[in-house]
Design a protein around this motif. Structure first.
Motif, short mmCIF file in Angstrom:
data_model
loop_
_atom_site.label_atom_id
_atom_site.label_comp_id
_atom_site.label_asym_id
_atom_site.label_seq_id
_atom_site.Cartn_x
_atom_site.Cartn_y
_atom_site.Cartn_z
N PRO A 1 95.34 44.25 -52.18
CA PRO A 1 95.39 44.13 -53.61
C PRO A 1 96.33 43.34 -54.14
O PRO A 1 97.07 42.51 -53.27
CB PRO A 1 96.26 45.81 -54.03
CG PRO A 1 96.43 46.65 -52.50
CD PRO A 1 95.83 45.50 -51.55
N CYS B 1 103.54 46.37 -63.82
CA CYS B 1 102.85 47.39 -64.74
C CYS B 1 102.84 46.98 -66.71
O CYS B 1 103.94 46.37 -66.61
CB CYS B 1 103.67 48.55 -64.71
SG CYS B 1 102.54 49.09 -65.44
N SER C 1 102.53 46.73 -59.19
CA SER C 1 101.69 47.04 -59.37
C SER C 1 100.56 46.12 -59.17
O SER C 1 100.32 44.53 -58.59
CB SER C 1 101.78 47.80 -60.24
OG SER C 1 100.36 48.41 -60.88
N SER C 2 99.34 47.18 -58.54
CA SER C 2 98.27 46.16 -57.44
C SER C 2 96.95 46.61 -58.93
O SER C 2 96.40 45.82 -58.63
CB SER C 2 97.38 46.85 -56.26
OG SER C 2 97.53 48.21 -57.00
N ASN C 3 97.75 47.61 -60.36
CA ASN C 3 96.61 46.85 -61.24
C ASN C 3 97.54 47.44 -62.28
O ASN C 3 98.42 46.62 -62.53
CB ASN C 3 95.93 48.84 -61.82
CG ASN C 3 94.98 48.97 -60.24
OD1 ASN C 3 94.26 48.13 -59.77
ND2 ASN C 3 95.78 50.21 -59.54
N GLU C 4 96.35 47.12 -63.45
CA GLU C 4 97.43 46.98 -65.40
C GLU C 4 98.36 47.44 -65.46
O GLU C 4 99.43 47.60 -65.77
CB GLU C 4 96.18 46.77 -66.66
CG GLU C 4 96.63 46.01 -67.99
CD GLU C 4 96.05 46.49 -68.69
OE1 GLU C 4 96.26 46.57 -70.09
OE2 GLU C 4 94.66 46.62 -68.36
#
Length: 203
Positions: free
Chosen positions: A155, A160, A167-170
């Motif tokens: 990741p 965030c 985070s590893s996502n938006e």
């Protein structure tokens, strides 16, 4: 958790508890300016986690779940985590607490009768009847596994866009779950349809 269980039932509530608990621990550690987080994970916990990661094919977590000290990773707050009880059996900890007359929790979580971890725990206990050293054997086996970083996609570390946490996502998982709860779409937030009660829970 009472409110969450009312919304999603007894399946998959471990996902909410785990995500919120981990982020609360990270945020609390940052607030008190800690430089390391020590957790109470014991040998039983780690062996179960190894088994679950293998069954899920989660090579990223499999590669670090047996580390006694986890350095900064893409999915944490940046604080190292240490597991001082890594090689200590759960029953040894309970016996120590009992004879030292220390307060400890000896009951299972009332919200997790269907937790994925529970099935893995039962499997390991059955294996222990045949091979008493099963728990330590699983840990030692995982320690010998080498993850090929050239073939496994790790990741990417992000922040965030809503709360600013690592985070590893938006959006971090906590914000995704909170959004699901606030909009009445909690089950969709963890990848389940509202009327789907047959999907096995994820711990």
């Amino acid at each position: 958790m009472d409110e969450i269980v009312k919304e999603i039932g007894l399946n998959n509530n471990c996902t909410f508890c785990g995500v919120f608990r981990r982020q609360a621990l990270d945020r609390g550690a940052i607030m008190v300016k800690a430089d390391k987080i020590l957790t109470g994970h014991n040998a039983d916990d780690i062996a179960e986690t190894v088994y679950m990661n293998i069954l899920r094919g989660d090579f990223f977590r499999l590669g670090k779940c047996v580390d006694i000290i986890t350095a900064q990773q893409a999915d944490d707050s940046g604080l190292p985590r240490a597991k001082p009880f890594k090689y200590t059996y759960e029953k040894e900890i309970v016996m120590y607490a009992h004879f030292k007359r220390l307060d400890y929790f000896s009951t299972e979580c009332i919200y997790s009768p269907n937790a994925y971890r529970g099935y893995v725990r039962e499997l390991i206990k059955d294996l222990e009847k045949i091979r008493p050293s099963t728990i330590i054997d699983i840990i030692h086996s995982a320690e010998q596994m080498k993850i090929d970083v050239q073939t496994v996609k790790f990741p990417k570390k992000m922040y965030c866009t809503r709360c600013g946490f690592v985070s590893s996502n938006e959006l971090c998982k906590a914000c995704v779950l909170l959004q699901g709860l606030n909009t009445g779409k909690a089950k969709q937030a963890i990848g389940r349809k509202k009327n789907d009660d047959q999907v096995k829970p994820i711990d």
